[in-house]
Design a protein around this motif. Sequence first.
Motif, mmCIF file in Angstrom:
data_model
loop_
_atom_site.group_PDB
_atom_site.id
_atom_site.type_symbol
_atom_site.label_atom_id
_atom_site.label_comp_id
_atom_site.label_asym_id
_atom_site.label_seq_id
_atom_site.Cartn_x
_atom_site.Cartn_y
_atom_site.Cartn_z
ATOM 1 N N TYR A 1 0.811 -1.222 0.000
ATOM 2 C CA TYR A 1 0.000 0.000 0.000
ATOM 3 C C TYR A 1 0.844 1.273 0.000
ATOM 4 O O TYR A 1 0.454 2.273 -0.608
ATOM 5 C CB TYR A 1 -0.956 -0.025 1.190
ATOM 6 C CG TYR A 1 -1.817 -1.261 1.227
ATOM 7 C CD1 TYR A 1 -2.632 -1.599 0.145
ATOM 8 C CD2 TYR A 1 -1.781 -2.136 2.319
ATOM 9 C CE1 TYR A 1 -3.396 -2.751 0.148
ATOM 10 C CE2 TYR A 1 -2.556 -3.281 2.337
ATOM 11 C CZ TYR A 1 -3.352 -3.591 1.253
ATOM 12 O OH TYR A 1 -4.107 -4.737 1.271
ATOM 13 N N GLU A 2 1.990 1.250 0.687
ATOM 14 C CA GLU A 2 2.854 2.436 0.691
ATOM 15 C C GLU A 2 3.387 2.721 -0.710
ATOM 16 O O GLU A 2 3.445 3.872 -1.141
ATOM 17 C CB GLU A 2 4.019 2.231 1.667
ATOM 18 C CG GLU A 2 3.628 2.198 3.137
ATOM 19 C CD GLU A 2 3.255 3.566 3.686
ATOM 20 O OE1 GLU A 2 3.397 4.569 2.952
ATOM 21 O OE2 GLU A 2 2.816 3.628 4.851
ATOM 22 N N THR A 3 3.758 1.664 -1.435
ATOM 23 C CA THR A 3 4.214 1.842 -2.818
ATOM 24 C C THR A 3 3.067 2.327 -3.695
ATOM 25 O O THR A 3 3.241 3.218 -4.532
ATOM 26 C CB THR A 3 4.781 0.526 -3.375
ATOM 27 O OG1 THR A 3 5.774 0.016 -2.487
ATOM 28 C CG2 THR A 3 5.394 0.733 -4.755
ATOM 29 N N LEU B 1 0.642 4.102 -2.785
ATOM 30 C CA LEU B 1 0.375 5.506 -2.447
ATOM 31 C C LEU B 1 1.255 6.453 -3.261
ATOM 32 O O LEU B 1 0.804 7.524 -3.675
ATOM 33 C CB LEU B 1 0.601 5.726 -0.950
ATOM 34 C CG LEU B 1 0.162 7.091 -0.406
ATOM 35 C CD1 LEU B 1 -1.351 7.258 -0.530
ATOM 36 C CD2 LEU B 1 0.598 7.240 1.047
ATOM 37 N N THR B 2 2.492 6.054 -3.508
ATOM 38 C CA THR B 2 3.401 6.875 -4.320
ATOM 39 C C THR B 2 2.816 7.119 -5.704
ATOM 40 O O THR B 2 2.867 8.241 -6.231
ATOM 41 C CB THR B 2 4.763 6.172 -4.457
ATOM 42 O OG1 THR B 2 5.316 5.963 -3.164
ATOM 43 C CG2 THR B 2 5.722 7.002 -5.299
ATOM 44 N N LEU C 1 -4.341 2.193 4.577
ATOM 45 C CA LEU C 1 -3.308 2.756 5.442
ATOM 46 C C LEU C 1 -3.907 3.420 6.683
ATOM 47 O O LEU C 1 -3.221 4.168 7.385
ATOM 48 C CB LEU C 1 -2.462 3.755 4.643
ATOM 49 C CG LEU C 1 -1.617 3.134 3.528
ATOM 50 C CD1 LEU C 1 -0.978 4.214 2.660
ATOM 51 C CD2 LEU C 1 -0.548 2.213 4.097
#
Length: 238
Positions: free
Chosen positions: A59-61, A63-64, A96
């Motif tokens: 999810y962090e990737t 988000l980018t 997130l």
Amino acid sequence: MASLGLNIGIEHMNVNDEESALIYYFEGIKRYEALDSMNINLPILYANIINSYYNLGKYETALTYCEKAYTKSMAWGNPASQMSASINYGRVLMKLKQPAKANIFFETCKRIADSIGDYYFQSNYYQIAGNYKYDENKFEEALADFSRGLPLIKLTNAPYDIVSCYIWMGTCNAGVKKFATGRKYLDSAYSLAKLYDYSYQLKNIYSNRYHLEKEQGNFAVAMHYLDSFNVLKRQYST
């Protein structure tokens, strides 16, 4: 051709091979941006990259790329890409655990959809709201959202999404113990999924029908659906 990156990537995504799909999506983006930074396929590629990372739990990737897709979509000025970017941004932020920020993007999508009368994204807004309420075991509220989304999605030429909404209507009705109504919607989902050969959706239908019948004590019927589910599951794992 750059379009091959998109098309081959989608082929891999359809068989749940997200890692391979990403390779082709990135190749497509590289070629399109070198040729035409305003190409209509670029928003689709960014959306698919977000979805692949989302499906992989990264999810962090994701988000980018949400930020990149959202910024570019606003610059492009295309309402469809703006709504898609907003919905995807909201979905990732929900994963997130940032619901307040996610709702800003969901409402952005709804505002654009309402302003141009886009039934698909109007429905998408309600279906996503229903998804999150279902996950919180708020079945009555989820059912209300899907009930608002279903007539809107039926106004579009999007049978896959209509099947999804039917499945959710069936699942939510089962969640509030309206089993006969739940069966009706799952039967509608099955008819449409069978017509278009949506194997992944059929697998979901069999799974939901298994749980519905099992909860009612119809164990022989439940096992029939479990067997059908396992057949498709094995096909996807080979």
